[in-house]
Every structure is written in structure tokens, then in C-alpha cells.
Design a protein around this motif. Structure first.
Motif, PDB file in Angstrom:
ATOM      1  N   LYS A   1      -1.858  26.720 -33.353  1.00 56.62           N
ATOM      2  CA  LYS A   1      -2.073  26.308 -31.964  1.00 56.62           C
ATOM      3  C   LYS A   1      -1.606  24.866 -31.788  1.00 56.62           C
ATOM      4  O   LYS A   1      -1.878  24.003 -32.619  1.00 56.62           O
ATOM      5  CB  LYS A   1      -3.565  26.425 -31.632  1.00 56.62           C
ATOM      6  CG  LYS A   1      -3.907  26.041 -30.198  1.00 56.62           C
ATOM      7  CD  LYS A   1      -5.396  26.210 -29.930  1.00 56.62           C
ATOM      8  CE  LYS A   1      -5.757  25.795 -28.512  1.00 56.62           C
ATOM      9  NZ  LYS A   1      -7.197  25.969 -28.236  1.00 56.62           N
ATOM     10  N   GLY A   2      -0.856  24.631 -30.729  1.00 58.91           N
ATOM     11  CA  GLY A   2      -0.358  23.284 -30.463  1.00 58.91           C
ATOM     12  C   GLY A   2       0.961  22.958 -31.138  1.00 58.91           C
ATOM     13  O   GLY A   2       1.461  21.839 -31.014  1.00 58.91           O
TER      14      GLY A   2
ATOM     15  N   ALA B   1       3.630  33.465 -28.056  1.00 59.92           N
ATOM     16  CA  ALA B   1       2.617  33.326 -29.110  1.00 59.92           C
ATOM     17  C   ALA B   1       1.784  32.065 -28.893  1.00 59.92           C
ATOM     18  O   ALA B   1       0.549  32.091 -29.024  1.00 59.92           O
ATOM     19  CB  ALA B   1       3.296  33.288 -30.481  1.00 59.92           C
ATOM     20  N   LEU B   2       2.433  30.967 -28.551  1.00 61.25           N
ATOM     21  CA  LEU B   2       1.712  29.710 -28.334  1.00 61.25           C
ATOM     22  C   LEU B   2       0.797  29.800 -27.114  1.00 61.25           C
ATOM     23  O   LEU B   2      -0.302  29.231 -27.107  1.00 61.25           O
ATOM     24  CB  LEU B   2       2.706  28.555 -28.189  1.00 61.25           C
ATOM     25  CG  LEU B   2       3.477  28.212 -29.471  1.00 61.25           C
ATOM     26  CD1 LEU B   2       4.597  27.227 -29.186  1.00 61.25           C
ATOM     27  CD2 LEU B   2       2.535  27.658 -30.537  1.00 61.25           C
TER      28      LEU B   2
ATOM     29  N   ASP C   1      -3.192  29.464 -27.083  1.00 60.15           N
ATOM     30  CA  ASP C   1      -3.776  28.460 -26.187  1.00 60.15           C
ATOM     31  C   ASP C   1      -4.731  29.091 -25.168  1.00 60.15           C
ATOM     32  O   ASP C   1      -5.395  28.395 -24.418  1.00 60.15           O
ATOM     33  CB  ASP C   1      -2.652  27.718 -25.464  1.00 60.15           C
ATOM     34  CG  ASP C   1      -3.121  26.390 -24.895  1.00 60.15           C
ATOM     35  OD1 ASP C   1      -3.927  25.706 -25.561  1.00 60.15           O
ATOM     36  OD2 ASP C   1      -2.702  26.033 -23.768  1.00 60.15           O
ATOM     37  N   GLY C   2      -4.751  30.429 -25.131  1.00 63.56           N
ATOM     38  CA  GLY C   2      -5.646  31.118 -24.208  1.00 63.56           C
ATOM     39  C   GLY C   2      -5.088  31.319 -22.823  1.00 63.56           C
ATOM     40  O   GLY C   2      -5.821  31.710 -21.906  1.00 63.56           O
TER      41      GLY C   2
ATOM     42  N   ARG D   1       2.633  34.645 -37.189  1.00 65.17           N
ATOM     43  CA  ARG D   1       3.411  33.984 -38.221  1.00 65.17           C
ATOM     44  C   ARG D   1       4.879  34.370 -38.082  1.00 65.17           C
ATOM     45  O   ARG D   1       5.220  35.428 -37.538  1.00 65.17           O
ATOM     46  CB  ARG D   1       2.899  34.310 -39.627  1.00 65.17           C
ATOM     47  CG  ARG D   1       2.981  35.774 -40.028  1.00 65.17           C
ATOM     48  CD  ARG D   1       2.456  35.993 -41.438  1.00 65.17           C
ATOM     49  NE  ARG D   1       2.487  37.403 -41.814  1.00 65.17           N
ATOM     50  CZ  ARG D   1       2.802  37.832 -43.025  1.00 65.17           C
ATOM     51  NH1 ARG D   1       3.103  36.961 -43.981  1.00 65.17           N
ATOM     52  NH2 ARG D   1       2.808  39.120 -43.308  1.00 65.17           N
ATOM     53  N   VAL D   2       5.739  33.478 -38.588  1.00 69.24           N
ATOM     54  CA  VAL D   2       7.178  33.717 -38.610  1.00 69.24           C
ATOM     55  C   VAL D   2       7.551  34.169 -40.017  1.00 69.24           C
ATOM     56  O   VAL D   2       7.235  33.489 -40.994  1.00 69.24           O
ATOM     57  CB  VAL D   2       7.960  32.436 -38.242  1.00 69.24           C
ATOM     58  CG1 VAL D   2       9.465  32.689 -38.308  1.00 69.24           C
ATOM     59  CG2 VAL D   2       7.553  31.933 -36.866  1.00 69.24           C
ATOM     60  N   VAL D   3       8.187  35.334 -40.111  1.00 73.01           N
ATOM     61  CA  VAL D   3       8.624  35.864 -41.404  1.00 73.01           C
ATOM     62  C   VAL D   3      10.102  36.207 -41.301  1.00 73.01           C
ATOM     63  O   VAL D   3      10.515  36.908 -40.373  1.00 73.01           O
ATOM     64  CB  VAL D   3       7.821  37.122 -41.815  1.00 73.01           C
ATOM     65  CG1 VAL D   3       8.341  37.686 -43.132  1.00 73.01           C
ATOM     66  CG2 VAL D   3       6.336  36.787 -41.930  1.00 73.01           C
ATOM     67  N   GLY D   4      10.880  35.693 -42.246  1.00 72.98           N
ATOM     68  CA  GLY D   4      12.305  35.980 -42.253  1.00 72.98           C
ATOM     69  C   GLY D   4      12.777  36.444 -43.616  1.00 72.98           C
ATOM     70  O   GLY D   4      12.398  35.870 -44.643  1.00 72.98           O
TER      71      GLY D   4
END
Length: 200
Positions: free
Chosen positions: A75-76, A116-117, A121-122, A55-58
Motif C-alpha cells: 500500500k502506498g 491494485a493500489l 487503498d480502499g 504481487r508481481v511475478v514474472g
């Protein structure tokens, strides 16, 4: 905005300084996320290895540290680098934008997002053996060492004696080789034909 802090099991894989924006679809313009004046935030990508989520936390870089973004990375997800310093993506509800304080911050964050993506995506892994995304290029010291090394190569090349009269090397061939050096730029190694040779 959910202001939940990072969980103890989460680790930050990268952080960058940016202003967090939301796209106002009704008025067709970008607006600052959160309340109050638009200021820079410290934006992290957190990874939770127990369930392999990101997750993105700012949080704003000010006394109250207001949370201005807490967005899961699905994902995606399509991450768009609109400009070198402004990146954006869409989640289930809205379009987020990050206006980075520098191109280096933007590059670092983009590397973290792409990693991260890839994990989701594996195609990549996160763990003790995975590279940490803390650097996106040579350090200032490494660049200085490279510059000095290249300067030494140029000096050594300048000390090479020109071909003796009657040698087979023509002025035209030397001109072509010289043009090759200048066209390669400072970072290219000298061609083997132009390196000094020890004479017996």
C-alpha cells in the motif's frame, strides 16, 4: 529469487510482456534481473482475495521459465511511468524496472498496478462485480465500425444540396462551418447546422 508459483487462491488481474530490470545503485545503471541473457518475461499481477494482497511475478519466456521477479505490492507504492514503455518502482530492498514490448503492454500493466493500489487503498474493489483489466481501448473491429460510420456520415453530408440562390446562408457562414468541421477532426459528429434536412 524466490521461485514460488502462484497459489491456487491467486488470480491474475493482468499480464504483459516485458524485460525485467534492477537498478544497480553502486554502478548507477540498470541490469537485467535473473541469470543468463536478457529476454522477455511474462509478468503478471496476482491478487489473493483471502488476504487481499497483490504481487508481481514474472517468468522468462523460455524453456526454463526462470522467475525473475516476485515482488509484493505494498500500500502506498509509488509507480512511476518514466516513459511510455518503461515503468519503475521501489520496494523495501531495490528498484525494479519493466521495459515493455509495446505501449499497449505498458498501458495494460499500468492499469492493473493502479487498480491494485486503489484496492489496497480502499478506493476500489476486486470481486465478481469488479471489471477485469483485460482491455484498454476499443477493439480493432470497433475502430473499423467507427471508421465506416464516420465515412457514411461524410458521404451523406456531401450529398446535401447547397443552399438555393437567394437563401439567407452566406458563403462566409458556410466557410466558418466548414472550418469548424475540419478543426474537429474525423471522430467528431457533424454539427447540427450541417446535417441534411428532409424537405417536404
Amino acid at each position: 529469487m524466490n521461485s514460488s508459483p502462484p497459489f491456487s487462491s491467486e488470480t491474475s488481474i493482468c499480464q504483459a510482456r516485458a524485460t525485467v530490470m534492477l537498478y544497480d545503485d553502486a554502478n548507477k545503471k540498470w541490469v537485467p534481473a535473473g541469470n543468463g541473457p536478457q529476454v522477455f518475461s511474462r509478468v503478471h499481477i496476482y491478487h489473493n482475495p483471502s488476504n487481499n494482497t497483490f504481487r508481481v511475478v514474472g517468468r522468462k519466456i523460455q524453456q526454463d521459465q526462470q522467475v525473475v521477479i516476485n515482488c509484493p505490492i505494498a500500500k502506498g507504492l509509488k509507480y512511476n511511468q518514466a516513459t511510455p514503455s518503461f515503468h519503475q518502482w521501489r520496494d523495501m530492498r531495490q528498484v525494479w524496472g519493466l521495459n515493455f514490448g509495446s505501449k499497449e503492454d505498458a498501458t495494460l500493466f499500468a492499469n492493473g498496478m493502479h487498480h491494485a493500489l486503489e484496492v489496497l487503498d480502499g478506493t476500489a474493489s476486486v470481486g465478481p462485480g469488479a471489471p477485469r483489466l483485460v482491455n484498454n481501448g476499443p477493439s480493432a473491429e470497433e475502430l473499423e465500425q467507427q471508421r465506416r460510420s464516420l465515412a457514411g456520415t461524410v458521404v451523406a453530408r456531401a450529398q446535401c444540396a447547397p443552399p438555393a440562390v437567394g437563401s439567407t446562408a452566406s458563403a462566409a457562414s458556410l466557410g466558418r462551418e466548414g472550418a469548424t468541421i475540419s478543426s474537429m477532426g474525423r471522430t467528431a459528429p457533424p454539427p447540427a447546422a450541417l446535417r441534411c434536412r428532409r424537405t417536404s
